[in-house]
Design a protein around this motif. Sequence first.
Motif, PDB file in Angstrom:
ATOM      1  N   GLY A 206      -9.411   6.194  -5.998  1.00 17.82           N
ATOM      2  CA  GLY A 206      -8.388   7.314  -5.790  1.00 17.82           C
ATOM      3  C   GLY A 206      -7.529   7.216  -7.007  1.00 17.82           C
ATOM      4  O   GLY A 206      -7.790   6.342  -8.106  1.00 17.82           O
ATOM      5  N   HIS A 207      -6.800   8.452  -7.031  1.00 12.96           N
ATOM      6  CA  HIS A 207      -5.730   8.610  -8.250  1.00 12.96           C
ATOM      7  C   HIS A 207      -6.257   9.016  -9.573  1.00 12.96           C
ATOM      8  O   HIS A 207      -5.733   8.677 -10.453  1.00 12.96           O
ATOM      9  CB  HIS A 207      -4.677   7.449  -8.273  1.00 12.96           C
ATOM     10  N   LEU A 208      -7.577   9.508  -9.433  1.00  9.98           N
ATOM     11  CA  LEU A 208      -8.174   9.819 -10.973  1.00  9.98           C
ATOM     12  C   LEU A 208      -7.447  10.905 -11.308  1.00  9.98           C
ATOM     13  O   LEU A 208      -7.224  11.892 -11.014  1.00  9.98           O
ATOM     14  CB  LEU A 208      -9.682  10.213 -10.558  1.00  9.98           C
ATOM     15  N   SER A 209      -7.595  10.808 -12.947  1.00  7.79           N
ATOM     16  CA  SER A 209      -7.109  11.839 -13.708  1.00  7.79           C
ATOM     17  C   SER A 209      -8.279  13.145 -13.848  1.00  7.79           C
ATOM     18  O   SER A 209      -7.911  14.241 -14.133  1.00  7.79           O
ATOM     19  CB  SER A 209      -6.479  11.503 -14.800  1.00  7.79           C
ATOM     20  N   SER A 210      -9.602  12.630 -13.769  1.00  5.64           N
ATOM     21  CA  SER A 210     -10.353  13.630 -13.958  1.00  5.64           C
ATOM     22  C   SER A 210     -11.733  12.996 -12.968  1.00  5.64           C
ATOM     23  O   SER A 210     -11.993  11.898 -12.866  1.00  5.64           O
ATOM     24  CB  SER A 210     -10.810  13.916 -15.443  1.00  5.64           C
TER      25      SER A 210
END
Length: 266
Positions: A206-210
């Motif tokens: 989770g919380h990925l930028s892309s």
Amino acid sequence: MAFTRPTGKHRRPSRAVRVGANVAGIATLTAAGAVAGVAGPAFASDGAPHTEDTGLTQAIVIGDDTADRVDAQAETQRSAADEAAARLQAETAAKKQAADAKRHADEAKRKADAERAAKERAARDEERKRLNTFVLPIEGSYVSTGYKASSSLWSSGSHTGVDFHAETGTSVHAVGAGTIVEAGWGGAYGNNVVIQMSDGTFTQYGHLSSIDVSVGQTVTPGQQIGLSGATGNVTGPHLHFEARTTAQYGSDIDPVAYLRAHGVDL
């Protein structure tokens, strides 16, 4: 007078010799007859003695021609037999050579097939080993927030996964082989990816930028699936990692114990 002939193969004397000998014999017989005529009273009416034509010369000549033909025929038969034997020997040798060549070719093919099968088995074993390998989701990182930590930041009141330290844009890897079942926005998780692992468990990132993968895609251990970031409910960039028994929220299990059980040094 009896004649004794030495044993063994011999040739008849030539026709000229035989005819000469026969004529000489006839002359001898004629002379003997003449002598006997002188001793007895029998004389021809014309007063001149003469011999009887016995036909011996003709009979001997005809017999010799027959013998020559028989000898020639026997020689022809011997030559034919020798040629047949030589041909049979050559055919036998050729068949043996062909059989030997086929045997060598079959043996070479068997060895090549065995070597190829061994290489294929080794490759499959290596691939199976590689696919069963697990790695850290972020290489060289560490757990910054543990499993089941308490905080009002989480709706459940406790942390359902672990946080790995990471700056925004850090490569995030699939921890093992599996299939992407979710790739997109996940509410409080921000941009997230969920993978169904080859052993039937699930992992969440989770919380990925892309995001670099899509639903239905298969991934291998260590393959990049996205970049870390600070999307969703966060106070700063990091990677939220969960291990689950299903794809649904609430089926979480201890992520550290999960990775260690799969051979990851953490």
